[in-house]
Design an enzyme around this catalytic site. Structure first.
Site, PDB file in Angstrom:
ATOM      1  N   LYS A  79       0.838  -1.209   0.000  1.00  0.00           N
ATOM      2  CA  LYS A  79       0.000   0.000   0.000  1.00  0.00           C
ATOM      3  C   LYS A  79       0.866   1.250   0.000  1.00  0.00           C
ATOM      4  CE  LYS A  79      -1.382   1.409   4.185  1.00  0.00           C
ATOM      5  NZ  LYS A  79      -1.101   2.782   4.635  1.00  0.00           N
ATOM      6  N   ASN A  80       1.876   1.274   0.879  1.00  0.00           N
ATOM      7  CA  ASN A  80       2.660   2.498   1.036  1.00  0.00           C
ATOM      8  C   ASN A  80       3.630   2.754  -0.115  1.00  0.00           C
ATOM      9  OD1 ASN A  80       1.302   3.235   3.291  1.00  0.00           O
ATOM     10  ND2 ASN A  80       2.831   2.443   4.738  1.00  0.00           N
ATOM     11  N   ARG A  98      -2.947  10.028   5.217  1.00  0.00           N
ATOM     12  CA  ARG A  98      -1.641  10.662   5.398  1.00  0.00           C
ATOM     13  C   ARG A  98      -0.905  10.808   4.056  1.00  0.00           C
ATOM     14  NH1 ARG A  98       1.537  13.730   8.950  1.00  0.00           N
ATOM     15  NH2 ARG A  98       3.685  13.408   8.390  1.00  0.00           N
ATOM     16  N   CYS A 101      -3.727   7.205  10.303  1.00  0.00           N
ATOM     17  CA  CYS A 101      -3.899   6.507  11.579  1.00  0.00           C
ATOM     18  C   CYS A 101      -3.642   7.435  12.750  1.00  0.00           C
ATOM     19  CB  CYS A 101      -2.918   5.338  11.662  1.00  0.00           C
ATOM     20  SG  CYS A 101      -3.307   4.022  10.529  1.00  0.00           S
ATOM     21  N   ARG A 135       1.592  13.779  14.349  1.00  0.00           N
ATOM     22  CA  ARG A 135       2.136  13.562  12.999  1.00  0.00           C
ATOM     23  C   ARG A 135       2.358  14.924  12.343  1.00  0.00           C
ATOM     24  NH1 ARG A 135      -0.460   8.376  10.186  1.00  0.00           N
ATOM     25  NH2 ARG A 135       1.607   8.274   9.253  1.00  0.00           N
ATOM     26  N   PRO A 136       3.448  15.605  12.747  1.00  0.00           N
ATOM     27  CA  PRO A 136       3.704  16.943  12.218  1.00  0.00           C
ATOM     28  C   PRO A 136       4.117  16.919  10.744  1.00  0.00           C
ATOM     29  CG  PRO A 136       5.492  16.237  13.654  1.00  0.00           C
ATOM     30  CD  PRO A 136       4.478  15.139  13.654  1.00  0.00           C
ATOM     31  N   ILE A 137       4.159  18.094  10.114  1.00  0.00           N
ATOM     32  CA  ILE A 137       4.584  18.156   8.708  1.00  0.00           C
ATOM     33  C   ILE A 137       5.683  19.212   8.515  1.00  0.00           C
ATOM     34  CG2 ILE A 137       2.407  17.259   7.790  1.00  0.00           C
ATOM     35  CD1 ILE A 137       1.863  20.181   6.811  1.00  0.00           C
ATOM     36  N   ASP A 138       6.388  19.539   9.590  1.00  0.00           N
ATOM     37  CA  ASP A 138       7.431  20.570   9.496  1.00  0.00           C
ATOM     38  C   ASP A 138       8.530  20.210   8.491  1.00  0.00           C
ATOM     39  OD1 ASP A 138       7.692  18.568  11.465  1.00  0.00           O
ATOM     40  OD2 ASP A 138       9.448  19.544  12.281  1.00  0.00           O
ATOM     41  N   ASP A 156       5.539  -0.271  12.049  1.00  0.00           N
ATOM     42  CA  ASP A 156       4.296  -0.876  11.552  1.00  0.00           C
ATOM     43  C   ASP A 156       4.181  -2.362  11.908  1.00  0.00           C
ATOM     44  OD1 ASP A 156       3.634   1.558  10.513  1.00  0.00           O
ATOM     45  OD2 ASP A 156       4.139   1.076   8.439  1.00  0.00           O
ATOM     46  N   ILE A 215       9.173   5.593  17.383  1.00  0.00           N
ATOM     47  CA  ILE A 215       8.731   6.487  16.294  1.00  0.00           C
ATOM     48  C   ILE A 215       7.485   7.295  16.680  1.00  0.00           C
ATOM     49  CG2 ILE A 215       8.176   6.630  13.804  1.00  0.00           C
ATOM     50  CD1 ILE A 215      10.897   5.351  14.146  1.00  0.00           C
ATOM     51  N   ARG A 240      -8.431  -0.619   5.143  1.00  0.00           N
ATOM     52  CA  ARG A 240      -7.609   0.468   4.572  1.00  0.00           C
ATOM     53  C   ARG A 240      -6.302  -0.083   4.002  1.00  0.00           C
ATOM     54  NH1 ARG A 240      -5.947   4.429   8.636  1.00  0.00           N
ATOM     55  NH2 ARG A 240      -4.624   4.921   6.877  1.00  0.00           N
TER      56      ARG A 240
END
Ligand code: EPZ
Length: 417
Positions: free
Chosen positions: A22-23, A93, A117, A122-125, A305, A327, A398
């Site tokens: 999937k990823n 995500r 999830c 879950r930052p996006i900096d 995961d 993580i 999912r």
């Protein structure tokens, strides 16, 4: 709402094929928007997140054709919107990876904070800093990010955190940027290397993907091509752990054992009997297995995961083991339900649990909080005595294609109701 009803405690037997990752597939869908030519994506898992991604891409203008099971064609000759539909973006995500092609093609991208999830902050900096370094302007309004750039310019970017989607997004952003981009402190996951190979096959010039330093020399444009999705290493690892935890003989087929070295090393220390082939992992029911602690790490370390299925396996192993989730700080809370199933788990802090085994698990009614924890509950329920009901299985759908049908072929007593 659909649920799984599982009668556990049975030994399983047989072969199970691993789907495409999937990823990896989700990123290929995003990469297809970098070119106006058609891109064929093969070995795609038919899972909910892929459907959401296809839906999202269609709202931007490109055509997404579902040619046959596991095969899609994306044609992005037109890309006439700069906005990632907030309702879908918030659920997925991987939607953030679309920011790169949209910005390159339209000079602008507007998007919500991406969802996915609920496993901790879950930052996006990393993305924001990266876009700025490539010369883009970033602002925020009404809860949406707004990024603009007429033309991205190559730069040196040192990621302050190792991020999978961050590495993928910046790698894609640099493909047609002016000059050379050097990305340092990159994530090394196989999905990133696979994405780079595909982009190179379309005309990009990327070196070093799969290592901590990636160098991208900007090219004028990309052509179309074909992407074959690599096997899902998380699914393969989960099936292998199901076999070990339930004392079953299962051959996990169509996988890449070299993507699972950390798990295979752990199996060896635990005494799990495995036979590794070129594209298969066969787990044989052994006698006792011993507990071994683990720290989740970026690839090639033990994947976050797989932390949940490993924790279930440790409830069936002899001794005491520390699981240190480095993580995500919210990714151990699912173990509360596992304790109610009979597991002996001590929560030390948000990042660490201690598991003592072996313990007999008992069937229960459980809510699936996220994709990987959902799969771990399926494994726990298959090992448990009695009946379990797993609710909110949309979370499992999912990322795992028709999981109940595939498990039934191994002799599992699992029903979707
Ligand atoms: C990818 O998420 C995967 N998702 C996740 O799989 C996986 O758990 C994760 O990588 C780690 O392997 C997809 O590929 C779609 P990260 P991603 O950015 O890229 C911090 C699943 O179950 N960070 O590598 O979103 C972050 O908080 C999913 O399939 C920042 O600080 O994860 C985390 O601690 C769940 N700033 C760490 O980095 C940022 O800007 C790693 O996250 C970005 C991340």
């Amino acid at each position: 709402m659909a649920q799984f009803v599982i009668n556990g405690g049975k030994k399983l037997k047989g072969e199970i094929r691993v789907s495409g990752a999937k990823n990896a597939a989700l990123k290929a869908f995003a990469a297809a928007l970098l070119t106006k030519e058609p891109v064929l994506i093969k070995n795609v898992p038919e899972v909910e997140d892929v459907s959401r991604m296809a839906e999202l891409i269609k709202t931007l203008g490109p055509k997404v054709e579902h040619i046959r099971r596991g095969e899609y064609r994306v044609t992005a000759d037109k890309l006439n919107s700069s906005e990632i539909e907030p309702e879908i973006g918030k659920k997925l995500r991987a939607s953030i990876v679309l920011t790169a092609p949209i910005l390159i093609r339209t000079g602008k991208v507007v998007f919500p904070h991406p969802g996915g999830c609920v496993i901790g902050e879950r930052p996006i900096d990393v993305f924001i800093d990266g876009f700025k370094a490539l010369g883009a302007n970033v602002s925020q309004e009404n809860g949406l990010y707004n990024i603009t750039a007429r033309k991205l310019k190559g730069a040196k970017i040192v990621f302050h955190n190792v991020s999978v989607t961050g590495t993928e997004t910046m790698m894609m952003s640099a493909v047609t940027a002016e000059g050379v981009t050097t990305l340092k402190n990159c994530a090394c996951e196989p999905e990133i290397e696979s994405l780079a190979q595909f982009l190179n096959s379309c005309g990009a010039d990327i070196k070093g993907a799969g290592t901590h330093t990636i160098i991208v020399s900007g090219v004028k444009s990309l052509g179309g091509g074909t992407y074959r999705t690599i096997p899902d290493r998380i699914e393969a690892g989960s099936f292998a752990m199901l076999a070990a935890a339930s004392g079953s003989n299962i051959k996990v087929k169509n996988c890449r054992p070299d993507h699972l070295d950390s798990l295979l090393g752990l199996f060896q220390k635990m005494g799990v009997k495995v036979k590794v082939g070129t594209d298969s992992i066969e787990v044989a029911a052994g006698k006792k297995i011993g507990a071994v602690g683990v720290k989740t790490r970026e690839y090639p370390g033990f994947p976050t995961d797989l932390q949940a299925p490993l924790s279930v396996l440790l409830t069936q192993a002899e001794g005491q083991a520390l699981v240190h989730e480095t993580i995500y700080e919210g990714r151990l809370s699912w173990t509360e339900e596992l304790k109610r199933m009979g597991a002996n788990i001590l929560n030390l802090d948000p990042h660490r649990i201690e598991i003592r085994g072996p313990t007999e698990l008992r069937g229960r009614e459980i809510e699936s909080p996220d994709l990987r924890a959902g799969m771990a509950y399926v494994i726990a329920a298959l090992c448990a005595k009695g009946t379990s009901v797993i609710n909110n299985i949309y979370q499992i759908d999912r990322g795992y294609e028709k999981i109940e049908e595939r498990l039934k072929k191994l002799g599992a007593d699992i029903r979707r109701v």
